[in-house]
Enzyme design. Structure first.
Site, PDB file in Angstrom:
ATOM      1  N   HIS A  58      15.967  32.438  31.580  1.00 26.51           N
ATOM      2  CA  HIS A  58      15.523  32.353  30.187  1.00 26.51           C
ATOM      3  C   HIS A  58      15.133  30.931  29.777  1.00 26.51           C
ATOM      4  O   HIS A  58      14.504  30.737  28.741  1.00 26.51           O
ATOM      5  CB  HIS A  58      16.587  32.933  29.235  1.00 26.51           C
ATOM      6  CG  HIS A  58      17.800  32.084  29.041  1.00 26.51           C
ATOM      7  ND1 HIS A  58      19.001  32.317  29.686  1.00 26.51           N
ATOM      8  CD2 HIS A  58      18.020  30.996  28.267  1.00 26.51           C
ATOM      9  CE1 HIS A  58      19.893  31.433  29.301  1.00 26.51           C
ATOM     10  NE2 HIS A  58      19.330  30.612  28.444  1.00 26.51           N
ATOM     11  N   ASP A  88      19.476  36.499  35.564  1.00 30.83           N
ATOM     12  CA  ASP A  88      19.092  35.388  34.690  1.00 30.83           C
ATOM     13  C   ASP A  88      19.107  34.059  35.441  1.00 30.83           C
ATOM     14  O   ASP A  88      19.567  33.049  34.922  1.00 30.83           O
ATOM     15  CB  ASP A  88      19.993  35.316  33.458  1.00 30.83           C
ATOM     16  CG  ASP A  88      19.428  34.361  32.395  1.00 30.83           C
ATOM     17  OD1 ASP A  88      18.206  34.173  32.358  1.00 30.83           O
ATOM     18  OD2 ASP A  88      20.225  33.786  31.619  1.00 30.83           O
ATOM     19  N   SER A 168      22.206  25.763  28.958  1.00 22.97           N
ATOM     20  CA  SER A 168      21.797  26.857  29.836  1.00 22.97           C
ATOM     21  C   SER A 168      21.216  26.330  31.142  1.00 22.97           C
ATOM     22  O   SER A 168      20.325  25.481  31.137  1.00 22.97           O
ATOM     23  CB  SER A 168      20.745  27.723  29.142  1.00 22.97           C
ATOM     24  OG  SER A 168      21.299  28.440  28.074  1.00 22.97           O
TER      25      SER A 168
END
Length: 227
Positions: A58, A88, A168
């Site tokens: 993402h 992911d 992230s």
């Protein structure tokens, strides 16, 4: 590493929700709108000394341009080698040699209550390290189903190490400096850290990264049975 992404400006043409092709012939499908370029950032981890980097899918999904910035401020354009919405994860490549790398730890050996460190670039800050403990293992929070449906693979390590937007793709390491997870998500009613963060276990990361470098995608076997 710090990862910066950019989605270039686009002109989008509005189309009638009624799908009236007759009027489209005269009005060209409706007015056009100019979308401003969008920028975002995240974190990543160098896994090979010749420039392969793992991050979250993402972080780079939909990006037209990806830039990797090392801790020494050197900046490199990055190529997306592969993306896997099911876990992911994504793998990037920069053209550099003799880079420092992090060793993989065995995430199956992680214990509840064990100290871990989260490393990344939260909230546009420079390199930031936070500490916490492993509060749960094998968490399934359903976050990957939005992109991959029933193919989603989740077995998160839950920690209370502070993680915020920008973290992230960053590393979750044990006290020996080994990679035990890739920080991926937080549970929060506000969008900022509220006490719980989730990392993809390193054993899953190693499999995905190895396959992407070797094949360009993740190799998985399906039994062909559903219930």
């Amino acid at each position: 590493v710090h990862i910066k992404t950019e989605i270039k400006a686009r002109t989008v043409q509005y189309r009638s929700p009624f799908g009236d092709d007759f009027f489209d012939q005269f009005f060209g499908g409706g007015p056009r709108f100019y979308q401003q370029p969008q920028q975002a950032s995240g974190s990543g981890v160098i896994v090979t000394d010749d420039g392969y980097i793992v991050t979250n899918n993402h972080v780079v999904d939909g990006a037209d341009q990806v830039t990797v910035i090392l801790n020494n401020k050197k900046s490199y354009p990055a190529k997306v080698i592969g993306k896997d919405p099911s876990t992911d994860l994504a793998v990037l490549k920069i053209n550099e040699a003799n880079l420092p790398t992090i060793p993989y730890g065995n995430s199956d050996e992680v214990k509840l209550g064990q100290w871990v460190l989260a490393v990344g670039y939260p909230l546009t800050l420079e390199t930031t390290v936070t500490a916490g403990i492993v509060s749960a293992k094998y968490r399934n929070i359903g976050i990957n189903k939005n992109q991959s449906g029933n193919n989603a693979i989740e077995s998160f390590i839950q920690t209370d190490a502070a993680v915020n937007p920008g973290n992230s793709g960053g590393a979750l390491v044990n006290s020996r400096g080994e990679l035990v997870g890739i920080n991926s998500a937080i549970a929060s009613p506000t969008g900022s850290y509220a006490g719980y963060s989730f990392a993809i276990p390193s054993n899953i990361v190693r499999k995905v990264v190895t396959d992407m470098i070797k094949y360009g995608n993740v190799q998985r076997a399906y039994l062909g049975v559903a219930y």
